[in-house]
Design an enzyme around this catalytic site. Sequence first.
Site, short mmCIF file in Angstrom:
data_model
loop_
_atom_site.label_atom_id
_atom_site.label_comp_id
_atom_site.label_asym_id
_atom_site.label_seq_id
_atom_site.Cartn_x
_atom_site.Cartn_y
_atom_site.Cartn_z
N GLY A 3 29.78 21.15 26.35
CA GLY A 3 30.86 20.59 25.53
C GLY A 3 30.81 20.95 24.07
O GLY A 3 31.42 20.27 23.24
N ASN A 28 32.29 23.37 22.52
CA ASN A 28 33.66 23.65 22.04
C ASN A 28 34.45 22.36 21.88
O ASN A 28 35.23 22.23 20.92
CB ASN A 28 34.38 24.62 22.98
CG ASN A 28 33.98 26.06 22.72
OD1 ASN A 28 34.44 26.66 21.76
ND2 ASN A 28 33.09 26.59 23.54
N MET A 88 34.76 25.21 34.72
CA MET A 88 34.36 26.34 35.56
C MET A 88 35.05 26.34 36.93
O MET A 88 34.44 26.77 37.91
CB MET A 88 32.84 26.37 35.69
CG MET A 88 32.16 26.70 34.38
SD MET A 88 32.82 28.21 33.62
CE MET A 88 31.70 28.48 32.27
N ARG A 89 36.28 25.87 36.98
CA ARG A 89 37.06 25.95 38.23
C ARG A 89 38.41 26.58 37.95
O ARG A 89 38.96 26.41 36.85
CB ARG A 89 37.24 24.57 38.84
CG ARG A 89 35.97 24.05 39.46
CD ARG A 89 36.09 22.64 39.94
NE ARG A 89 34.76 22.13 40.20
CZ ARG A 89 34.14 22.21 41.38
NH1 ARG A 89 34.76 22.70 42.43
NH2 ARG A 89 32.90 21.76 41.52
N ASN A 129 42.59 28.46 27.64
CA ASN A 129 41.16 28.57 27.96
C ASN A 129 40.47 29.42 26.91
O ASN A 129 41.09 30.30 26.31
CB ASN A 129 41.01 29.24 29.34
CG ASN A 129 39.55 29.38 29.75
OD1 ASN A 129 38.76 28.46 29.58
ND2 ASN A 129 39.19 30.53 30.30
N HIS A 155 37.15 32.02 26.46
CA HIS A 155 36.26 32.83 27.30
C HIS A 155 35.38 33.69 26.39
O HIS A 155 35.86 34.29 25.43
CB HIS A 155 37.10 33.71 28.23
CG HIS A 155 36.23 34.53 29.13
ND1 HIS A 155 35.61 34.00 30.25
CD2 HIS A 155 35.86 35.83 29.07
CE1 HIS A 155 34.89 34.95 30.83
NE2 HIS A 155 35.02 36.07 30.14
N SER A 159 37.79 35.15 23.47
CA SER A 159 39.26 35.20 23.60
C SER A 159 39.78 33.82 23.96
O SER A 159 39.16 33.11 24.77
CB SER A 159 39.66 36.15 24.74
OG SER A 159 39.06 37.42 24.60
N ASP A 218 40.34 34.16 34.22
CA ASP A 218 40.31 34.67 32.84
C ASP A 218 41.33 35.79 32.64
O ASP A 218 41.06 36.79 31.96
CB ASP A 218 38.89 35.19 32.50
CG ASP A 218 37.82 34.14 32.77
OD1 ASP A 218 38.06 32.97 32.44
OD2 ASP A 218 36.76 34.50 33.30
C1 GAR Z 1 31.95 28.67 26.48
O1 GAR Z 1 31.17 29.71 25.96
C2 GAR Z 1 33.20 29.21 27.13
O2 GAR Z 1 33.64 30.37 26.52
C3 GAR Z 1 32.75 29.48 28.54
O3 GAR Z 1 31.92 28.38 28.83
C4 GAR Z 1 31.23 28.00 27.65
C5 GAR Z 1 31.26 26.50 27.55
O4 GAR Z 1 30.42 26.06 26.52
N1 GAR Z 1 33.86 29.56 29.43
C6 GAR Z 1 33.97 30.48 30.38
O5 GAR Z 1 33.10 31.29 30.64
C7 GAR Z 1 35.28 30.45 31.15
N2 GAR Z 1 35.38 31.55 32.03
P1 GAR Z 1 30.57 24.60 25.94
O6 GAR Z 1 30.53 23.63 27.12
O7 GAR Z 1 29.37 24.43 25.07
O8 GAR Z 1 31.87 24.52 25.17
#
Ligand code: GAR
Length: 192
Positions: free
Chosen positions: A14, A16, A94-95, A111, A113, A140, A149
């Site tokens: 979490g 982000n 992640m779904r 989203n 990525h 992105s 993605d």
């Molecule tokens: C982030 O780096 C995000 O870009 C990635 O999961 C991480 C979550 O981190 N998302 C993906 O790979 C989506 N395909 P967080 O829980 O610390 O925000």
Amino acid sequence: MKKLGLGILGSGTGSNCRAILEQIRAGNLDAEARLVVADVFDAGILEIAREFGVPNVYLPPGKFRTRLEPGVEMELVRLLRESDVELVVLAGFMRVLKEPMLAAFPRRIINIHPSLLPKFPGIESWKQALEAGEKMAGCSVHYVDAGIDSGEIIAQRTVPVLPGDTAESLHARIQAAEHALYPEVIAQFCAA
Ligand code: GAR
């Protein structure tokens, strides 16, 4: 001015989500986080929601590994609507989302990525970039469609791959870029 209602979905740490909630708290984002949803019971993102006083819920995903069970996804739509969510923000969720969510929030699901899409979709994209010998990596923000993605790109931020980088050091640099970029993109939606 009316604040933009956010629903933040995640499966993990979490960081982000924290970056977004910090910008709201600092008064830099004309948004209100109305609900945080996780498909993982002990996901850190739920703890962060509690820390910031944001309503939060664990949604048991059902029997599939890469998507929500259809009934669960309809429940997700109901929860988000009930909370007056206007923009759905995937923050490490992640779904893959399917028709119930895509139809309920057209061009209102975004989203983040950790790669310069369309390069390196999927998991551990920073490792893919490192192994491919890329000189530049990044992150992105894109609209979510039915693919992985694959939706239209809204914004990207580039970071260098430095000599001696490990997967961990590159990942950390990309995540710092994510934490700056995601609130900036959400601000564009607030202003629209
Ligand atoms: C982030 O780096 C995000 O870009 C990635 O999961 C991480 C979550 O981190 N998302 C993906 O790979 C989506 N395909 P967080 O829980 O610390 O925000």
